[in-house]
Write a protein that holds these residues in place. Structure first.
Motif, PDB file in Angstrom:
ATOM      1  N   ASN A 370     -33.118  21.324  23.257  1.00  0.00           N
ATOM      2  CA  ASN A 370     -33.194  21.008  22.025  1.00  0.00           C
ATOM      3  C   ASN A 370     -32.472  22.124  20.987  1.00  0.00           C
ATOM      4  N   ARG A 371     -32.781  23.439  21.588  1.00  0.00           N
ATOM      5  CA  ARG A 371     -32.058  24.580  20.779  1.00  0.00           C
ATOM      6  C   ARG A 371     -30.617  24.575  20.999  1.00  0.00           C
ATOM      7  N   ILE A 372     -30.076  24.452  22.075  1.00  0.00           N
ATOM      8  CA  ILE A 372     -28.825  24.145  22.572  1.00  0.00           C
ATOM      9  C   ILE A 372     -28.209  23.186  21.467  1.00  0.00           C
ATOM     10  N   GLY A 373     -28.546  22.045  21.688  1.00  0.00           N
ATOM     11  CA  GLY A 373     -28.182  20.901  20.635  1.00  0.00           C
ATOM     12  C   GLY A 373     -28.010  21.113  19.163  1.00  0.00           C
ATOM     13  N   SER A 374     -29.113  22.091  18.760  1.00  0.00           N
ATOM     14  CA  SER A 374     -29.009  22.386  17.481  1.00  0.00           C
ATOM     15  C   SER A 374     -27.936  23.651  17.160  1.00  0.00           C
ATOM     16  N   LEU A 375     -27.766  24.481  17.986  1.00  0.00           N
ATOM     17  CA  LEU A 375     -26.693  25.389  17.973  1.00  0.00           C
ATOM     18  C   LEU A 375     -25.247  24.717  17.809  1.00  0.00           C
ATOM     19  N   ILE A 376     -25.051  23.673  18.656  1.00  0.00           N
ATOM     20  CA  ILE A 376     -23.685  22.945  18.782  1.00  0.00           C
ATOM     21  C   ILE A 376     -23.315  22.442  17.248  1.00  0.00           C
ATOM     22  N   LYS A 377     -24.663  21.624  16.877  1.00  0.00           N
ATOM     23  CA  LYS A 377     -24.572  21.102  15.341  1.00  0.00           C
ATOM     24  C   LYS A 377     -24.339  22.091  14.355  1.00  0.00           C
ATOM     25  N   ARG A 378     -24.933  23.261  14.415  1.00  0.00           N
ATOM     26  CA  ARG A 378     -24.759  24.339  13.463  1.00  0.00           C
ATOM     27  C   ARG A 378     -23.409  24.866  13.440  1.00  0.00           C
ATOM     28  N   GLY A 379     -22.731  24.904  14.531  1.00  0.00           N
ATOM     29  CA  GLY A 379     -21.257  25.234  14.554  1.00  0.00           C
ATOM     30  C   GLY A 379     -20.468  24.225  14.239  1.00  0.00           C
ATOM     31  N   PHE A 380     -20.691  23.181  14.447  1.00  0.00           N
ATOM     32  CA  PHE A 380     -19.788  22.091  14.023  1.00  0.00           C
ATOM     33  C   PHE A 380     -19.852  21.860  12.483  1.00  0.00           C
ATOM     34  N   ASP A 381     -21.150  21.992  12.042  1.00  0.00           N
ATOM     35  CA  ASP A 381     -21.409  21.924  10.362  1.00  0.00           C
ATOM     36  C   ASP A 381     -20.713  22.912   9.866  1.00  0.00           C
ATOM     37  N   ASP A 382     -20.756  24.284  10.194  1.00  0.00           N
ATOM     38  CA  ASP A 382     -20.481  25.430   9.686  1.00  0.00           C
ATOM     39  C   ASP A 382     -18.774  25.391   9.497  1.00  0.00           C
ATOM     40  N   ALA A 383     -18.337  24.610  10.662  1.00  0.00           N
ATOM     41  CA  ALA A 383     -16.638  24.695  10.708  1.00  0.00           C
ATOM     42  C   ALA A 383     -16.292  23.508   9.764  1.00  0.00           C
ATOM     43  N   VAL A 384     -16.865  22.496   9.663  1.00  0.00           N
ATOM     44  CA  VAL A 384     -16.543  21.282   8.789  1.00  0.00           C
ATOM     45  C   VAL A 384     -16.369  21.771   7.308  1.00  0.00           C
ATOM     46  N   LYS A 385     -17.345  22.746   6.769  1.00  0.00           N
ATOM     47  CA  LYS A 385     -17.773  23.077   5.802  1.00  0.00           C
ATOM     48  C   LYS A 385     -17.024  24.497   5.406  1.00  0.00           C
ATOM     49  N   HIS A 386     -16.193  25.058   6.217  1.00  0.00           N
ATOM     50  CA  HIS A 386     -15.671  26.241   6.263  1.00  0.00           C
ATOM     51  C   HIS A 386     -14.988  26.580   4.948  1.00  0.00           C
ATOM     52  N   ASN A 387     -15.023  27.550   4.545  1.00  0.00           N
ATOM     53  CA  ASN A 387     -14.400  28.127   3.206  1.00  0.00           C
ATOM     54  C   ASN A 387     -13.816  29.568   3.485  1.00  0.00           C
ATOM     55  N   CYS A 388     -12.534  29.834   3.305  1.00  0.00           N
ATOM     56  CA  CYS A 388     -11.708  30.843   3.786  1.00  0.00           C
ATOM     57  C   CYS A 388     -12.289  32.223   2.905  1.00  0.00           C
ATOM     58  N   ALA A 389     -12.555  31.638   1.446  1.00  0.00           N
ATOM     59  CA  ALA A 389     -12.839  32.850   0.480  1.00  0.00           C
ATOM     60  C   ALA A 389     -14.481  33.342   1.140  1.00  0.00           C
ATOM     61  N   ASP A 390     -15.300  32.608   1.338  1.00  0.00           N
ATOM     62  CA  ASP A 390     -16.532  32.777   1.790  1.00  0.00           C
ATOM     63  C   ASP A 390     -16.600  33.614   3.151  1.00  0.00           C
ATOM     64  N   SER A 391     -15.686  33.220   3.980  1.00  0.00           N
ATOM     65  CA  SER A 391     -15.536  33.614   5.317  1.00  0.00           C
ATOM     66  C   SER A 391     -14.690  34.870   5.466  1.00  0.00           C
ATOM     67  N   HIS A 392     -14.028  35.401   4.069  1.00  0.00           N
ATOM     68  CA  HIS A 392     -13.056  36.711   4.632  1.00  0.00           C
ATOM     69  C   HIS A 392     -12.005  36.464   5.435  1.00  0.00           C
ATOM     70  N   CYS A 393     -11.453  35.463   5.394  1.00  0.00           N
ATOM     71  CA  CYS A 393     -10.493  34.851   6.245  1.00  0.00           C
ATOM     72  C   CYS A 393      -9.271  35.906   5.821  1.00  0.00           C
ATOM     73  N   VAL A 394      -8.128  36.132   6.604  1.00  0.00           N
ATOM     74  CA  VAL A 394      -6.834  36.786   6.421  1.00  0.00           C
ATOM     75  C   VAL A 394      -5.808  35.873   6.059  1.00  0.00           C
ATOM     76  N   LEU A 395      -5.405  35.730   5.072  1.00  0.00           N
ATOM     77  CA  LEU A 395      -4.303  34.672   4.794  1.00  0.00           C
ATOM     78  C   LEU A 395      -3.043  35.396   4.142  1.00  0.00           C
ATOM     79  N   PRO A 396      -2.176  35.561   4.849  1.00  0.00           N
ATOM     80  CA  PRO A 396      -1.005  36.481   4.175  1.00  0.00           C
ATOM     81  C   PRO A 396      -0.396  35.774   3.262  1.00  0.00           C
ATOM     82  N   ASP A 397       0.327  36.646   2.422  1.00  0.00           N
ATOM     83  CA  ASP A 397       1.311  35.883   1.357  1.00  0.00           C
ATOM     84  C   ASP A 397       2.237  34.920   1.808  1.00  0.00           C
TER      85      ASP A 397
END
Length: 397
Positions: A370-397
């Motif tokens: 059950n925990r493995i399933g919830s971790l997979i879901k958490r990773g998927f949901d976080d990626a679907v809602k990914h925000n580059c500003a909040d995650s401090h991604c590196v985006l060159p000009d």
């Protein structure tokens, strides 16, 4: 429709034991085109690097090049739920088991044949007997204080075997496919003798040593014994490099998707640190996060240095800050030019939980289904809602 393999795109996977299920969820979102960082295109990376459990996940994807990338992501999810996780009636997980466990032997619901369990018990008893005898001999004839020699009698790793992980690797990963794959694989392990990092490539994943390379990369010191490859002992690559960004850059990637399990440290309440294990866990999280930040900071410097070169080519006036930015990376840029593989501006997308994934200090060893399933879901949901500003991604000009 899956895109062609893109060698400018890399997936970087960190270590973390059971938390590796989070990586599976993120990759599922990336590979199936449900992540905004790829503009909802299917990601088919040409380069995958990994440490520890990340090395296993990366090797699996590289090993299954002939499978549609979307199907590969779903198969990896199925594998984690049905083979890696601890399922009812299986009496164990696909990564490790405790030696001479009487509960496993006597469990009437265990799917493992009683005769095989009895054989395991006999072999475990013989191993523990030899190990205990050798430690006692060392205690009797060793030098040093009695206290020090007594402490040397304690070895948790002797009570744990990674045989289930070996069986899993041999069942689901083809070393021949990795050697022949068009995708680039980089697996990181730490030489236990020299303390130096070694990066294993596709060609190093031989039928003889490939499984040992993956076992070594995941051999957490203190929990698992080192593994020998080419006559040398290796342990978890996370000792020196838990998130192998540089390996992907050297391999030619210009867009890096970095997946790691370290939460934002300020989201872990200090009141939760109530034991020595909790404190050690936080120390490891701080160290790991610092290394990731250092690698990403280096990538930012490279981008700034390349931007300065572009300004020179456009005959623009340079400021003192521009000159400092160029001097900082000039030696690296010059070296890569001489090697015939000049740097490109780097884009780095960061995917990680912003708060604690739960499971406690030893959550990396908790493979409950059950925990493995919830971790997979958490990773998927976080990626679907990914925000580059909040995650401090590196985006060159």
């Amino acid at each position: 429709m899956t895109r062609e393999i893109d060698h400018s795109q890399a997936i970087i996977l960190s270590g973390g034991g059971a938390y590796g299920a989070y990586e599976v969820g993120v990759m599922k979102a990336l590979f199936t085109g449900e992540c905004p960082s790829t503009k909802h295109d299917f990601l088919n990376p040409g380069i995958l690097t990994g440490t520890s459990v990340g090395a296993f996940n990366a090797s699996f994807v590289v090993s299954h090049e002939d499978v549609d990338i979307c199907a590969s992501a779903r198969y990896l999810e199925y594998l984690w739920l049905e083979r890696v996780a601890e399922n009812p009636g299986v009496c164990g997980n696909g990564v490790f088991r405790f030696r001479a466990d009487p509960i496993r032997l006597l469990d009437p619901n265990c799917s493992v044949h009683p005769e095989l369990r009895f054989t395991e018990l006999v072999n475990d008893a013989a191993f523990l007997g030899r190990d205990s005898f050798q430690r006692m001999v060392n205690f009797m004839i060793g030098s040093g204080s009695v206290t020090g020699r007594t402490l040397e009698l304690i070895d948790i790793s002797s009570l744990i075997t990674g045989d289930p992980f070996t069986d899993l690797i041999k069942t689901v990963i083809s070393m021949e496919h990795i050697r022949n794959s068009r995708r680039v694989l980089r697996v990181v392990a730490t030489n236990w003798n020299t303390g130096k990092l070694r990066v294993f490539q596709n060609k190093d994943m031989s039928d003889e040593f490939g499984c040992e390379v993956l076992r070594a990369s995941a051999a957490i010191p203190g929990f698992f014994h080192p593994h020998r490859v080419d006559g040398e002992s290796y342990v978890d690559g996370g000792v020196l490099m838990n998130t192998p960004l540089n390996c992907a850059i050297v391999a030619g990637a210009s867009t890096l998707h970095v997946i790691y399990m370290d939460p934002d440290l300020d989201k872990i309440p200090l009141r939760a640190l109530q034991s020595t294990i909790d404190i050690m866990d936080r120390m490891m999280a701080i160290t790991s996060a610092a290394r990731v930040d250092e690698d990403i900071e280096s990538a930012i410097w490279i981008n700034e240095g390349l931007e300065v070169i572009e300004r020179v080519n456009r005959q623009q006036t340079l400021s003192d800050r521009d000159a400092a930015a160029f001097i900082r990376v000039a030696a690296q840029v010059y070296k890569r030019l001489n090697e015939g593989s000049p740097y490109k501006k780097l884009t780095i997308h960061r995917y990680h939980p912003h708060d604690d994934l739960g499971g406690g200090s030893l959550g990396l060893l908790n493979f409950d289904r059950n925990r493995i399933g919830s971790l997979i879901k958490r990773g998927f949901d976080d990626a679907v809602k990914h925000n580059c500003a909040d995650s401090h991604c590196v985006l060159p000009d």
